[in-house]
Every structure is written in structure tokens, then in C-alpha cells.
Enzyme design. Structure first.
Site, PDB file in Angstrom:
ATOM      1  N   ILE A  87       9.858   3.229  -2.292  1.00 56.45           N
ATOM      2  CA  ILE A  87       9.246   2.328  -1.324  1.00 56.45           C
ATOM      3  C   ILE A  87       9.558   2.948   0.031  1.00 56.45           C
ATOM      4  O   ILE A  87      10.718   3.253   0.325  1.00 56.45           O
ATOM      5  CB  ILE A  87       9.765   0.876  -1.454  1.00 56.45           C
ATOM      6  CG1 ILE A  87       9.094  -0.041  -0.427  1.00 56.45           C
ATOM      7  CG2 ILE A  87      11.273   0.799  -1.376  1.00 56.45           C
ATOM      8  CD1 ILE A  87       9.358  -1.531  -0.641  1.00 56.45           C
ATOM      9  N   PHE A  88       8.526   3.201   0.810  1.00 53.22           N
ATOM     10  CA  PHE A  88       8.726   3.913   2.061  1.00 53.22           C
ATOM     11  C   PHE A  88       7.701   3.453   3.082  1.00 53.22           C
ATOM     12  O   PHE A  88       6.524   3.290   2.762  1.00 53.22           O
ATOM     13  CB  PHE A  88       8.589   5.428   1.849  1.00 53.22           C
ATOM     14  CG  PHE A  88       8.754   6.235   3.099  1.00 53.22           C
ATOM     15  CD1 PHE A  88       9.990   6.348   3.712  1.00 53.22           C
ATOM     16  CD2 PHE A  88       7.669   6.870   3.674  1.00 53.22           C
ATOM     17  CE1 PHE A  88      10.143   7.095   4.876  1.00 53.22           C
ATOM     18  CE2 PHE A  88       7.806   7.619   4.835  1.00 53.22           C
ATOM     19  CZ  PHE A  88       9.043   7.733   5.437  1.00 53.22           C
ATOM     20  N   VAL A  89       8.172   3.279   4.318  1.00 52.54           N
ATOM     21  CA  VAL A  89       7.316   2.933   5.450  1.00 52.54           C
ATOM     22  C   VAL A  89       7.623   3.929   6.567  1.00 52.54           C
ATOM     23  O   VAL A  89       8.800   4.175   6.886  1.00 52.54           O
ATOM     24  CB  VAL A  89       7.572   1.485   5.925  1.00 52.54           C
ATOM     25  CG1 VAL A  89       6.768   1.167   7.180  1.00 52.54           C
ATOM     26  CG2 VAL A  89       7.251   0.490   4.817  1.00 52.54           C
ATOM     27  N   GLY A  97       6.947  -5.973   8.869  1.00 52.76           N
ATOM     28  CA  GLY A  97       6.821  -6.728   7.631  1.00 52.76           C
ATOM     29  C   GLY A  97       6.164  -5.971   6.493  1.00 52.76           C
ATOM     30  O   GLY A  97       5.978  -6.527   5.416  1.00 52.76           O
ATOM     31  N   GLY A  99       7.341  -3.318   4.761  1.00 56.50           N
ATOM     32  CA  GLY A  99       8.293  -3.092   3.676  1.00 56.50           C
ATOM     33  C   GLY A  99       8.443  -4.319   2.806  1.00 56.50           C
ATOM     34  O   GLY A  99       8.418  -4.232   1.576  1.00 56.50           O
ATOM     35  N   ASN A 126      22.172   4.900   3.030  1.00 57.29           N
ATOM     36  CA  ASN A 126      20.991   4.285   3.625  1.00 57.29           C
ATOM     37  C   ASN A 126      21.237   2.800   3.921  1.00 57.29           C
ATOM     38  O   ASN A 126      20.684   1.910   3.290  1.00 57.29           O
ATOM     39  CB  ASN A 126      19.789   4.475   2.692  1.00 57.29           C
ATOM     40  CG  ASN A 126      18.478   4.192   3.389  1.00 57.29           C
ATOM     41  OD1 ASN A 126      18.438   3.539   4.422  1.00 57.29           O
ATOM     42  ND2 ASN A 126      17.402   4.677   2.809  1.00 57.29           N
ATOM     43  N   TYR A 133      17.258  -4.768   1.239  1.00 59.19           N
ATOM     44  CA  TYR A 133      17.225  -5.273  -0.136  1.00 59.19           C
ATOM     45  C   TYR A 133      18.093  -6.510  -0.314  1.00 59.19           C
ATOM     46  O   TYR A 133      17.712  -7.449  -1.000  1.00 59.19           O
ATOM     47  CB  TYR A 133      17.669  -4.185  -1.117  1.00 59.19           C
ATOM     48  CG  TYR A 133      16.709  -3.027  -1.212  1.00 59.19           C
ATOM     49  CD1 TYR A 133      15.350  -3.228  -1.395  1.00 59.19           C
ATOM     50  CD2 TYR A 133      17.164  -1.722  -1.111  1.00 59.19           C
ATOM     51  CE1 TYR A 133      14.475  -2.168  -1.488  1.00 59.19           C
ATOM     52  CE2 TYR A 133      16.292  -0.649  -1.208  1.00 59.19           C
ATOM     53  CZ  TYR A 133      14.950  -0.880  -1.404  1.00 59.19           C
ATOM     54  OH  TYR A 133      14.074   0.167  -1.494  1.00 59.19           O
TER      55      TYR A 133
END
Length: 154
Positions: A87-89, A97, A99, A126, A133
Site C-alpha cells: 500500500i503506497f501513496v 485520506g 491511504g 517506518n 495502521y
């Protein structure tokens, strides 16, 4: 709130998907996929029995992030597990929002497909992702991740 478009990868947006993977590699200080790996990514995504699924997220028609996932199986639950691989932005699109939208998309996919759970890993350094999360309800597990690389498999 920003509007997002989350689109499954296809022949037309595959190059944008690869671009985003390369940006994640840069962020994680890893080597990006080489040309052979890019070809495998394409073949594995578009085969009759895809090995993974990937979705590109857009903001204002620009590729802004992506997710990849696949399914494992829990013998204890006797159900599939959605394993969130990436999952990457992109940095310029963070704090909007996206992510969270990508994470919620995965949760919805897991529920719709009858999964018993959703798993993922995060690098120990990270801290922004760890906070992200945990804010979304993720719980750190008491497992160590072990790996054999390709050379060690021989």
C-alpha cells in the site's frame, strides 16, 4: 474531502502501476523491479489465474498510489486471508485520506470475499506507517518474519 478513483490495473494503466512501484522502492531504499521482473508482474497480473491483484488510485486523474494483495489460507479459521502486500501513496498526495481509502478498499474486498482476516507487514523503521495502521485498528502480532531469498532456495 478529496475524491479518489481506485481502478484495477489493466493494459492502459500498467505503466503507471510500475511507476508507483518504482517510487515505493525509492522510498524504501530498495532496488526497483528490473525489466524481467516487470514482465513477470504483467504476466502474473493478467494471466488466467492471476497471482495477485493490483489497483491504482487517482487524484485529479493523476496516479497517486496503489495497492497489491493476494490470498493465503488459514487452516485454523478454514478461510482465506487477504494479504496486503503493498500500500503506497506518493508523498505529494499524502494527508488527504487516500491511504485510508485504499486500506478500507482492502478491508471491503476481504469481507466481500469471505476472508477470515487481513494481514500485512510493516518495516520496523517506518514509524509513520506503524502509526497509520494502529490508528486504523491494526494490531501488531507476536511473530518474527523469516525469509530465504532466491539464492538460498537452491
Amino acid at each position: 474531502m478529496t475524491d479518489f478513483l481506485i481502478e484495477k490495473i489493466n493494459e492502459e494503466n500498467f505503466s503507471e502501476f510500475i511507476y508507483l512501484i518504482e517510487k515505493l522502492a525509492e522510498y524504501e531504499k530498495l532496488l526497483p523491479p528490473d525489466e524481467d521482473a516487470k514482465l513477470r508482474l504483467k504476466n502474473d497480473a493478467f494471466s488466467k489465474n492471476p497471482k495477485y491483484e493490483a489497483y491504482v488510485a487517482y487524484i485529479d486523474e493523476k496516479p497517486a498510489g496503489y495497492i497489491t494483495f493476494y490470498f493465503t489460507y488459514s487452516t485454523f479459521l478454514a478461510k482465506q486471508t487477504l494479504y496486503l502486500e503493498d500500500i503506497f501513496v506518493l508523498e505529494e498526495f499524502r494527508k488527504r485520506g487516500l491511504g485510508k481509502a485504499l486500506f478500507e478498499f482492502c478491508k471491503k474486498e476481504a469481507k466481500n470475499r469471505g476472508c477470515g482476516r487481513m494481514d500485512w507487514t510493516v518495516l520496523t523503521w517506518n514509524e509513520p506507517s506503524i502509526r497509520f495502521y494502529e490508528k486504523l485498528g491494526g494490531e501488531r502480532q507476536d511473530w518474527y518474519l523469516y525469509r530465504l531469498d532466491e539464492e538460498q532456495l537452491n
